[in-house]
Write a protein that holds these residues in place. Structure first.
Motif, short mmCIF file in Angstrom:
data_model
loop_
_atom_site.label_atom_id
_atom_site.label_comp_id
_atom_site.label_asym_id
_atom_site.label_seq_id
_atom_site.Cartn_x
_atom_site.Cartn_y
_atom_site.Cartn_z
N LEU A 81 0.81 -1.22 0.00
CA LEU A 81 0.00 0.00 0.00
C LEU A 81 0.84 1.27 0.00
O LEU A 81 0.34 2.34 -0.34
CB LEU A 81 -0.92 0.02 1.23
CG LEU A 81 -1.88 -1.15 1.38
CD1 LEU A 81 -2.69 -1.02 2.66
CD2 LEU A 81 -2.80 -1.25 0.18
N ILE A 82 2.10 1.17 0.41
CA ILE A 82 2.98 2.33 0.54
C ILE A 82 4.29 2.03 -0.18
O ILE A 82 4.95 1.04 0.15
CB ILE A 82 3.25 2.66 2.02
CG1 ILE A 82 1.94 2.86 2.78
CG2 ILE A 82 4.14 3.89 2.15
CD1 ILE A 82 2.10 2.92 4.28
N GLN A 83 4.63 2.85 -1.15
CA GLN A 83 5.88 2.65 -1.89
C GLN A 83 6.69 3.93 -1.95
O GLN A 83 6.13 5.03 -1.87
CB GLN A 83 5.59 2.19 -3.32
CG GLN A 83 4.98 0.81 -3.45
CD GLN A 83 3.48 0.88 -3.53
OE1 GLN A 83 2.92 1.72 -4.25
NE2 GLN A 83 2.80 0.00 -2.80
N PRO A 84 8.00 3.79 -2.10
CA PRO A 84 8.85 4.97 -2.26
C PRO A 84 8.46 5.76 -3.51
O PRO A 84 8.03 5.19 -4.51
CB PRO A 84 10.26 4.38 -2.40
CG PRO A 84 10.18 3.03 -1.77
CD PRO A 84 8.79 2.54 -2.06
N LEU A 85 8.61 7.06 -3.42
CA LEU A 85 8.35 7.94 -4.56
C LEU A 85 9.38 9.06 -4.55
O LEU A 85 9.60 9.70 -3.53
CB LEU A 85 6.93 8.51 -4.46
CG LEU A 85 6.44 9.42 -5.59
CD1 LEU A 85 6.42 8.67 -6.91
CD2 LEU A 85 5.04 9.97 -5.27
N ARG A 86 10.01 9.27 -5.69
CA ARG A 86 10.97 10.36 -5.84
C ARG A 86 10.24 11.60 -6.34
O ARG A 86 9.35 11.52 -7.20
CB ARG A 86 12.09 9.99 -6.82
CG ARG A 86 12.98 8.87 -6.33
CD ARG A 86 13.92 9.32 -5.23
NE ARG A 86 15.20 9.82 -5.76
CZ ARG A 86 16.14 10.39 -5.01
NH1 ARG A 86 15.93 10.58 -3.72
NH2 ARG A 86 17.26 10.80 -5.56
N PHE A 87 10.64 12.76 -5.79
CA PHE A 87 10.02 14.04 -6.13
C PHE A 87 11.04 14.96 -6.78
O PHE A 87 12.16 15.12 -6.28
CB PHE A 87 9.48 14.71 -4.87
CG PHE A 87 8.26 14.04 -4.31
CD1 PHE A 87 7.00 14.56 -4.55
CD2 PHE A 87 8.37 12.88 -3.56
CE1 PHE A 87 5.87 13.93 -4.05
CE2 PHE A 87 7.26 12.25 -3.05
CZ PHE A 87 6.00 12.77 -3.30
N VAL A 88 10.63 15.59 -7.87
CA VAL A 88 11.43 16.59 -8.56
C VAL A 88 10.94 17.97 -8.14
O VAL A 88 9.74 18.26 -8.24
CB VAL A 88 11.34 16.43 -10.08
CG1 VAL A 88 12.07 17.58 -10.79
CG2 VAL A 88 11.90 15.09 -10.52
N LEU A 89 11.85 18.79 -7.65
CA LEU A 89 11.52 20.15 -7.24
C LEU A 89 12.23 21.12 -8.19
O LEU A 89 13.42 21.38 -8.03
CB LEU A 89 11.97 20.38 -5.79
CG LEU A 89 11.42 21.58 -5.02
CD1 LEU A 89 11.76 21.46 -3.54
CD2 LEU A 89 11.94 22.91 -5.55
N PRO A 90 11.54 21.63 -9.21
CA PRO A 90 12.17 22.61 -10.11
C PRO A 90 12.52 23.88 -9.34
O PRO A 90 11.73 24.33 -8.49
CB PRO A 90 11.10 22.88 -11.17
CG PRO A 90 10.09 21.77 -11.01
CD PRO A 90 10.14 21.37 -9.59
#
Length: 493
Positions: A81-90
């Motif tokens: 139900l919970i997975q890692p997620l990478r975030f891009v911050l411009p």
């Protein structure tokens, strides 16, 4: 009349988490929810398990650290139900200098122990797949880690575990009156059933204040006092997929707020959220809906970054939820997302009120609340949830690797479509095996078979098409009106 140690009012994430923790400590627990599990706030989130990067600017280091600690625990407890997620911050230079963002990300990386997620790093956007969906002026940025969650299914998993540990879970069963006496609580349910409890937990979320005002009374016959809450609406829109890679975006807005654009359901992008404070005379929170002004705001802010503008006509679906925040003054976006557990023993049996909170810290809230209740009941029992998996979370030799688990599941069931196996693996984890091993039955809507519907009805409290299509799955996004009607007809709705 049935006797319980604790009656928990509210089947959102906090109520379900508390019922699970209390039942696991051996208490006799009843969880009563007036509607469906996670029907409102807990299924209307941005679907993130995160530390709250923006809270560093308001110096809420304790909250961020607590949330980051919980992020790690939750990734282990429910990897389906919970997975890692990478975030891009411009980087938008006119809003915050690059050195400030980098310093904040380094602090974010190190505020709590991190084993499952990679750290942050600078990122060159020009010429990269992460820069391609953005306007050309965004040439550099940063990347960092948090987590994605199926919020409504997280609530259901907690309720399932509570039931497995002895709790009674009632949905569509409101508490109509709770009367405090010196010996305990007399609790009346909408079904006409009367129960007794040694303690009462008010985890009604946006309804916590009104529950005390309208449905409780002390020995003197007066309603119990309530703390003021600020009800803040957060709205989201879902549009056709704006990028095909697996990272999400976090955008900085000129008003100081942030906006997320998240890969969603394979074919869509989720954009949110807003912070709109509701007046005291607003309709009840169960009628929350996005406004035209909120839709315009989300489209305008997303279009400041995305090369392909977002317009209100692009919104394929929207949802809104009401967050109950502690009333501390200031703007809605600056009010703390931390929780307050307030015990009241004045004049009789214990009452624990749950004020505020956020999805990421629900397990810690439940642990703290169960410990506090134990002390009030004269028997402080040991906490246990920090190392326990939620139902479906035991992926065996694959650990927390849901991709490897899904591949193994597909290998055992090569006759089943890959898309179906992947969806069931994410929804049910190791509990998907029986659904795939048994005959599927008739296909009621694309990819939704009678066997799964019976499971949802018998094991997960689903009573309607909405329960299935918009909470326990998001298949409603992939269905036509006729297909959604077919699911409703199966339920007899």
């Amino acid at each position: 009349m049935d006797d319980f140690d604790v009656v928990v009012v509210g089947g959102g994430i906090n109520g379900a988490g508390l019922a699970r923790d209390l039942a696991g400590r051996g208490w006799r627990v009843l969880l009563a929810e007036a509607q469906d599990l996670a029907q409102h706030t807990s299924s209307a989130s941005t679907k993130l398990i995160h530390g709250g990067l923006r809270y560093l600017e308001t110096y809420e280091f304790s909250l961020v650290r607590k949330a980051l600690q919980e992020r790690e625990l939750l990734l282990r407890s429910a990897p389906h139900l919970i997975q890692p997620l990478r975030f891009v911050l411009p980087h938008a230079p006119h809003l915050r200098p690059a050195w400030m963002i980098r310093a904040g990300l380094i602090l974010y990386d190190h505020l709590a122990r991190r084993e499952l997620l990679p750290g942050s790093a600078p990122l060159r956007l020009s010429g990269s797949k992460y820069g391609a969906p953005l306007r050309p002026e965004f040439t550099r940025g940063f990347v960092y880690s948090d987590g994605w969650v199926d919020d409504a299914r997280l609530v259901v998993a907690n309720a399932q575990d509570a039931r497995a540990r002895g709790a009674e879970v009632l949905t569509r069963c409101a508490v109509t009156q709770a009367t405090r006496t010196a010996a305990g609580w007399a609790v009346a349910l909408a079904t006409g059933r009367q129960v007794r409890a040694r303690a009462l937990v008010n985890a009604a979320g946006p309804w916590a204040e009104s529950f005390l005002r309208d449905h409780t009374q002390g020995a003197d016959g007066r309603p119990l006092p309530a703390r003021g809450l600020r009800l803040v609406k957060g709205s989201h829109i879902v549009v056709a997929q704006r990028f095909t890679h697996d990272h999400a975006y976090i955008f900085q807005n000129p008003d100081g707020r942030i906006l997320f654009a998240i890969p969603y359901q394979g074919r869509f992008t989720l954009i949110g959220t807003t912070d709109v404070e509701l007046p005291h005379n607003a309709p009840p929170p169960d009628h929350a809906a996005i406004s035209a002004a909120e839709t315009d705001y989300l489209c305008e802010q997303a279009s400041r970054y995305l090369a392909r503008p977002v317009t209100p006509a692009d919104a394929l679906w929207s949802y809104a939820g009401v967050r109950p925040l502690l009333d501390e003054g200031g703007s809605a976006s600056s009010v703390t997302r931390d929780y307050l557990l307030e015990a009241d023993t004045d004049g009789g049996a214990p009452l624990l009120n749950v004020w505020g909170g956020k999805l990421t810290t629900y397990r810690k809230l439940a642990e703290d609340g169960a410990t506090q209740l134990g002390r009030l009941l004269g028997d402080a029992r040991r906490p246990w949830t920090a190392t326990a998996r939620l139902p479906g979370g035991d992926l065996g030799p694959h650990g927390v690797d849901i991709t490897a688990f899904t591949a193994a599941l597909q290998a055992r069931h090569p006759e089943r479509p890959a898309a179906l196996v992947a969806r069931l693996a994410l929804a049910y984890g190791d509990l998907a095996a029986p659904l795939l091993a048994e005959p599927a039955g008739a296909e009621i809507a694309p990819g939704l078979f009678e066997r799964e519907l019976r499971h949802l009805m018998d094991e997960e409290w689903a009573c309607s098409a909405d329960d299935v299509l918009w909470r326990r799955s998001k298949l409603g996004l992939h269905c036509t009106a006729e297909q959604r009607a077919a699911v409703a007809a199966w339920f007899g709705n």
